[in-house]
Design an enzyme around this catalytic site. Structure first.
Site, PDB file in Angstrom:
ATOM      1  N   CYS A  69     -70.955 -73.336 -17.546  1.00  0.00           N
ATOM      2  CA  CYS A  69     -70.268 -73.368 -16.255  1.00  0.00           C
ATOM      3  C   CYS A  69     -68.787 -73.208 -16.572  1.00  0.00           C
ATOM      4  CB  CYS A  69     -70.532 -74.701 -15.565  1.00  0.00           C
ATOM      5  SG  CYS A  69     -69.562 -74.971 -14.069  1.00  0.00           S
ATOM      6  N   CYS A 194     -66.981 -66.701 -13.667  1.00  0.00           N
ATOM      7  CA  CYS A 194     -67.797 -67.621 -12.879  1.00  0.00           C
ATOM      8  C   CYS A 194     -69.234 -67.174 -13.083  1.00  0.00           C
ATOM      9  CB  CYS A 194     -67.407 -67.562 -11.406  1.00  0.00           C
ATOM     10  SG  CYS A 194     -68.549 -68.473 -10.337  1.00  0.00           S
TER      11      CYS A 194
HETATM   12  N1  DGL Z   1     -70.939 -72.504 -12.295  1.00  0.00           N
HETATM   13  C1  DGL Z   1     -69.660 -72.454 -11.639  1.00  0.00           C
HETATM   14  C2  DGL Z   1     -68.654 -71.698 -12.528  1.00  0.00           C
HETATM   15  O1  DGL Z   1     -69.016 -70.923 -13.408  1.00  0.00           O
HETATM   16  C3  DGL Z   1     -69.714 -71.702 -10.312  1.00  0.00           C
HETATM   17  C4  DGL Z   1     -70.223 -72.452  -9.134  1.00  0.00           C
HETATM   18  C5  DGL Z   1     -69.499 -73.738  -8.818  1.00  0.00           C
HETATM   19  O2  DGL Z   1     -68.411 -73.708  -8.209  1.00  0.00           O
HETATM   20  O3  DGL Z   1     -70.063 -74.745  -9.193  1.00  0.00           O
HETATM   21  O4  DGL Z   1     -67.476 -71.865 -12.337  1.00  0.00           O
END
Ligand code: DGL
Length: 271
Positions: A69, A194
């Site tokens: 993430c 993201c």
């Molecule tokens: N998994 C999050 C990221 O890569 C994206 C979604 C979120 O805001 O949790 O930043």
């Protein structure tokens, strides 16, 4: 066993590349769907939620966790590696480590072998942009590179909600236009920082000027993990090819979302 953690199902885009690169390893994926999205949360909440997820994965027998993430990687990882993990290692007496996805992506973007760019664009959640980690780490490696960041506050949520492609196209076009206006010149490479954005990589490619190179984050992370395990076999020796999928907020209604990120159903279990 290797743990892979994300705020929700977006990390599956990274997880797939990890499983393909290391098919013999045992993996457990944990999506914190109950608390997603992380990209709009205050940093202290992202930190606490990430620590809670790591506790769970370590408790389940993981010795190495990939924080798949971007938001959690850039907001929480440094503190976790410097402050939290040493205490956890001392208490457990076990070799454990946690690695993120921002640095491998930055390394891939700044490798001389791939044709260096003078201007790199970074599209990400608001929290990732505010952390400043991408520009900082890129400039550490290549001070001559200009980095332009663009927060895409509505994009991850709209992808999750299954918004129509026409709406996603509008959002991507708006974010790309805003970045170009701020940058004054087109980036030569972009990082989709993201986990959700690989699903609309084609829309980014269409909205950006022709020839802009797109750094493939899942591929970069998979290559980095493989290299890391080669150098540090002490962190994982699994070879059963076992897979588990856990979610803090899974219900049958969430399966279409899993299918969106994975291209098929997965046996998620709610924890
Ligand atoms: N998994 C999050 C990221 O890569 C994206 C979604 C979120 O805001 O949790 O930043």
């Amino acid at each position: 066993m290797i743990g892979v953690f994300d705020s929700g199902f977006g990390g599956l885009t990274v997880h797939r590349a990890l499983m393909e690169a290391l098919p013999e390893r045992d993996f457990v994926y944990l999506g914190d769907n109950r608390n997603a999205p992380y990209g709009v949360r205050p940093p202290i909440e992202v930190l606490n939620l990430t620590c809670a997820a790591l506790e769970r994965l370590f408790g389940d027998g993981c010795t190495l966790v990939v924080v798949a993430c971007n938001t959690a990687s850039v907001v929480a990882l440094r503190w976790i590696q410097q402050q939290w993990l040493p205490v956890r290692r001392r208490e457990d007496g076990v070799a454990r480590n946690v690695i993120g996805i921002a640095v491998p992506t930055i390394e891939a973007a700044t490798e001389a072998g791939t044709g260096l760019s003078r201007v790199i664009g970074v599209f990400a959640t608001r929290r990732t942009v505010e952390s400043g980690v991408y520009p900082l780490e890129i400039r550490k490696r290549r001070p001559e590179i200009t980095v332009v960041q663009q927060a895409c506050p509505d994009l991850a949520g709209s992808i999750e909600r299954g918004a129509p492609r026409s709406h996603l196209r509008e959002l991507v076009e708006r974010d790309v236009m805003e970045m170009m206006a701020n940058a004054g010149e087109a980036p030569e490479s972009v990082i989709l920082a993201c986990t959700h954005y690989p699903l609309v990589a084609d829309l980014f490619a269409a909205a950006l000027p022709a020839g802009v190179r797109m750094v493939n984050q899942p591929e970069a992370v998979a290559g980095a993990l493989k290299g890391y395990l080669g150098r540090h076999p002490e962190y994982d020796a699994s070879n059963g090819g076992r897979r588990r999928f856990l979610s803090t907020g899974f219900s049958a209604g969430a399966m279409p979302l899993v299918e969106r990120f994975w291209g098929g159903k997965l046996p998620f279990v709610e924890v």
